[in-house]
Enzyme design. Structure first.
Site, PDB file in Angstrom:
ATOM      1  N   LYS A 116       0.811  -1.214   0.000  1.00  0.00           N
ATOM      2  CA  LYS A 116       0.000   0.000   0.000  1.00  0.00           C
ATOM      3  C   LYS A 116       0.845   1.265   0.000  1.00  0.00           C
ATOM      4  CE  LYS A 116      -4.020  -2.068   2.316  1.00  0.00           C
ATOM      5  NZ  LYS A 116      -3.507  -3.425   2.476  1.00  0.00           N
ATOM      6  N   GLU A 200      -2.866   6.471   8.365  1.00  0.00           N
ATOM      7  CA  GLU A 200      -3.582   7.427   7.534  1.00  0.00           C
ATOM      8  C   GLU A 200      -4.622   8.195   8.349  1.00  0.00           C
ATOM      9  OE1 GLU A 200      -3.670   5.320   3.143  1.00  0.00           O
ATOM     10  OE2 GLU A 200      -5.440   5.187   4.413  1.00  0.00           O
ATOM     11  N   HIS A 235     -14.061  -3.702   9.334  1.00  0.00           N
ATOM     12  CA  HIS A 235     -13.408  -3.335   8.075  1.00  0.00           C
ATOM     13  C   HIS A 235     -13.572  -4.409   6.996  1.00  0.00           C
ATOM     14  CE1 HIS A 235     -11.719   0.041  10.211  1.00  0.00           C
ATOM     15  NE2 HIS A 235     -11.152  -0.771  11.083  1.00  0.00           N
ATOM     16  N   ARG A 297      -6.782  -8.376  -8.605  1.00  0.00           N
ATOM     17  CA  ARG A 297      -7.462  -9.658  -8.717  1.00  0.00           C
ATOM     18  C   ARG A 297      -8.944  -9.407  -8.913  1.00  0.00           C
ATOM     19  NH1 ARG A 297      -9.944  -9.420  -3.795  1.00  0.00           N
ATOM     20  NH2 ARG A 297      -8.740  -8.582  -2.046  1.00  0.00           N
TER      21      ARG A 297
END
Length: 672
Positions: A116, A200, A235, A297
């Site tokens: 990421k 973040e 999440h 994917r």
């Protein structure tokens, strides 16, 4: 085009890929672990090869085992599905070196987007907006805490590798940062073999919106519109829909163009998903979205895109991997109606969605609903194993409008019959009918905000108790008839247990444990049914029949009802309007039922691995205090004290594997 395809995966995605491949005339090959020897995907494939023991690290994650199966089968191509090795660049390279066609993106693209932090840096260079945060290499805890302070709370800690909510923690208070960081790193290391994280800014009212992209080896790339995946818990996505509610056309265009630019920037090929976070505080706007990550994917939620576009994305994958051009150019990709998908999990919403295992005693779907698709990974009679993700399958509804799609899916869910492990079926139906959800008032905090409405606490409604009494009376009569060899077990007067006496009927008391509570109901035969007392101030009149397929057709207080009655242990499971209620029959000659809370120990609710021990002998703890953290079915679960108590013993240590019901912590006494 190649003529054979091995699916390096399991469950519903393997079944789904096999069906498209078979339609295209390809020979299909499955792989399986010892736990999956009799699994649905194995039965669906033309051939199947064993790849190792049940744990994923010894089977589905072993590249050499998959390649060995390829060599033994002589297969030409490999489809990785999603999860497991689907985003493993080393696996893609190994397939190519072995002369196999990898039905996925090039290894270099997987590498570019697999981490990421690197992906965000690449997107910043490409001019794609990214969420403010720290994406660097420094993993020192104090340094990351400093970065969190600079970003401003609340923040998100996210695993650098992988996805699916694993290794992700929201932190609102600086005092909790160190603890949550360690937990995220531990879970990330277990799930992906990489403990690195990034930090973040947490968006206040986030909408999780992703763009389906597709690219071929001829330089063409397109967007197949967006999906809204905002309804999540821990999440992890629960409900997905397409298109996104309230999405302006100009924002759809801007996000689509950004996603296609991202795909082209890394020389992408095949199916991919570019995930964005949007701020819904003041409605969706073209300048209010930021890049989160790219999944290289196929996604779990791809069926909603297939529904609104009329395209088979697995067929697109196979054709692109064979070197063909994309089937459509951007201007020709349709957007028809609305689609919504619900993920059916083996888990218990009433116990914080804790995963559940066991045999699927019943798994039935309603017939004659042509606008609903089911992608199931298991069949009735299959086992939901502790070793893998607890998803049973996905249910997808399509309609001309969003409201039609939601109502269609809710109706389908309420008619489904699932018994065995606990499931989230009734929870999903409740979401579909929630006023705020139907109005499109959604963000990633929706489930937590409305949890009390979606998972109501308390007892069982009167008509369900009446159905349970009717089921028990009929089942008992049937069992008596079978033991005595009469022809009509349900209706023979010789097997009736109606309490008849000269001059009238006498009542009897039926005792059940339902929803953790013992219930005693007085039942008196009356005409062709029963009068039931003990539910509330008013008696209930009920009559019923039970057919050979365990379908209970009843009349309760003049209302006709239909339910499924499935034997389980010494009792049964009643499935009514999508809710499965377990009735444990209490023998009046037995001693009183003892609840887990009275056993003086905290027990493992299912098999798993101990990853953290917070309990200490001699410590006084309050109800709700965290005592043990265990990993079960790919997720960390925190086990808490059920009452105020003093800890007597701690029976486990970090790294221990425990079975369901194992005593983890012993208590001396309850304290006030």
């Amino acid at each position: 085009m190649f003529k054979s395809l091995l699916i390096a995966n399991r469950g519903e995605i393997a079944v789904r890929i096999i069906r498209t491949a078979r339609r295209m005339g390809l020979k299909t090959i499955a792989v399986y672990s010892d736990a999956d020897a009799n699994a649905y995907h194995v039965a669906e494939a033309d051939e199947a090869y064993r790849i190792g023991p049940a744990p994923v690290g010894e089977s589905y994650l072993r590249v050499e085992a998959i390649l060995d199966a390829c060599a033994r089968s002589g297969v030409e191509a490999v489809h990785p599905g999603y999860g497991f090795l689907s985003e493993n660049a080393g696996f893609a390279e190994a397939c190519e070196k072995a002369g196999l066609v990898f039905v996925g993106p090039p290894a270099r693209a997987i590498t570019a987007m697999g981490l990421k932090d690197a992906a965000k840096a690449l997107m910043e260079k490409a001019g794609v907006p990214v969420v403010p945060g720290y994406h660097g290499d420094n993993q020192d805890g104090d340094f990351l805490a400093e970065q969190a302070e600079k970003i401003g709370y609340p923040v998100l800690i996210k695993a650098v590798a992988g996805g699916g909510g694993k290794g992700m923690r929201r932190v609102d208070d600086p005092a909790d940062f160190a603890k949550e960081l360690k937990s995220a790193q531990r879970e990330a290391g277990s799930a992906f073999g990489d403990e690195r994280v990034l930090v973040e800014k947490y968006v206040a009212r986030p909408r999780h919106i992703e763009i389906q992209v597709f690219a071929d080896s001829h330089g063409q790339a397109v967007s197949l519109h967006e999906r809204d995946c905002s309804l999540q818990r821990r999440h992890q996505k629960v409900i997905e829909e397409a298109p996104a509610p309230g999405m302006p056309a100009e924002m759809r265009k801007a996000m689509g163009e950004a996603a296609v630019a991202a795909a082209k920037a890394i020389g992408y090929r095949g199916a991919g998903t570019v995930e964005f976070i949007a701020d819904a505080s003041d409605g969706l706007k073209p300048d209010g979205f930021w890049f989160m990550e790219m999944n290289t994917r196929l996604q779990v939620e791809h069926p909603v895109t297939e529904a609104i576009t009329g395209q088979d994305l697995v067929e697109w994958q196979i054709r692109v991997a064979s070197g063909e051009h994309l089937p459509l150019v951007q201007k020709d990709i349709p957007l028809k109606g609305h689609a919504v998908e619900a993920r059916l999990y083996a888990e218990d919403p009433a116990k914080k969605f804790f995963p559940s295992t066991g045999k699927l005693l019943r798994l039935r779907t309603p017939a004659n609903m042509p606008h609903v698709r089911t992608d199931m990974g298991v069949r009735e009679g299959d086992e939901v194993s502790m070793f893998y993700d607890p998803m049973i399958g996905k249910i997808i509804a399509h309609g001309e409008t969003r409201l039609i799609a939601l109502r269609t899916l809710r109706g389908f869910l309420s008619r489904m019959e699932v018994a065995g492990p606990k499931t989230n079926l009734a929870f999903l139906a409740a979401v579909m009918g929630h006023e705020a959800f139907m109005a499109g008032d959604i963000d990633t905090g929706f489930i937590d905000r409305h949890l009390d409405e979606l998972v109501p606490a308390g007892g069982v409604e009167r008509r369900v108790l009446a159905l349970g009494v009717a089921a028990q009376m009929l089942m008992r009569r049937s069992q008596l008839g079978k033991s005595q060899g009469t022809g009509d077990e349900l209706h023979s007067p010789w097997t009736a247990s109606d309490g008849w006496i000269l001059g009238g009927h006498r009542s009897e008391t039926l005792k059940f444990v339902v929803a953790g509570e013992q219930v005693a109901l007085a039942v008196t035969p009356e005409d062709s049914g029963w009068r039931i007392a003990g539910v509330d101030d008013n008696d209930i009149l009920a009559s019923a029949t039970l057919d050979d397929d365990r379908v209970l057709t009843a009349t309760v207080d003049g209302v006709r009802l239909v339910a499924a009655c499935v034997p389980k242990g010494a009792g049964f499971v009643l499935v009514y309007e999508g809710s499965a209620t377990e009735f444990e029959i209490v023998d009046p000659l037995d001693v009183d039922v003892v609840s887990d809370a009275d056993t003086g120990a905290l027990k493992a609710p299912m098999p798993g691995k101990i990853v953290q021990v917070l309990a200490e002998p001699g410590a006084k703890v309050r109800k709700g205090a965290a005592l043990i953290v265990m990993e079960a079915m790919k997720m960390e679960q925190t086990l808490v004290a059920g009452t105020d108590a003093v800890i007597a013993d701690v029976h486990v240590g970090v790294g221990d594997q425990v079975e369901a019901g194992a005593a983890l912590v012993g208590f001396e006494e309850q304290v006030g």
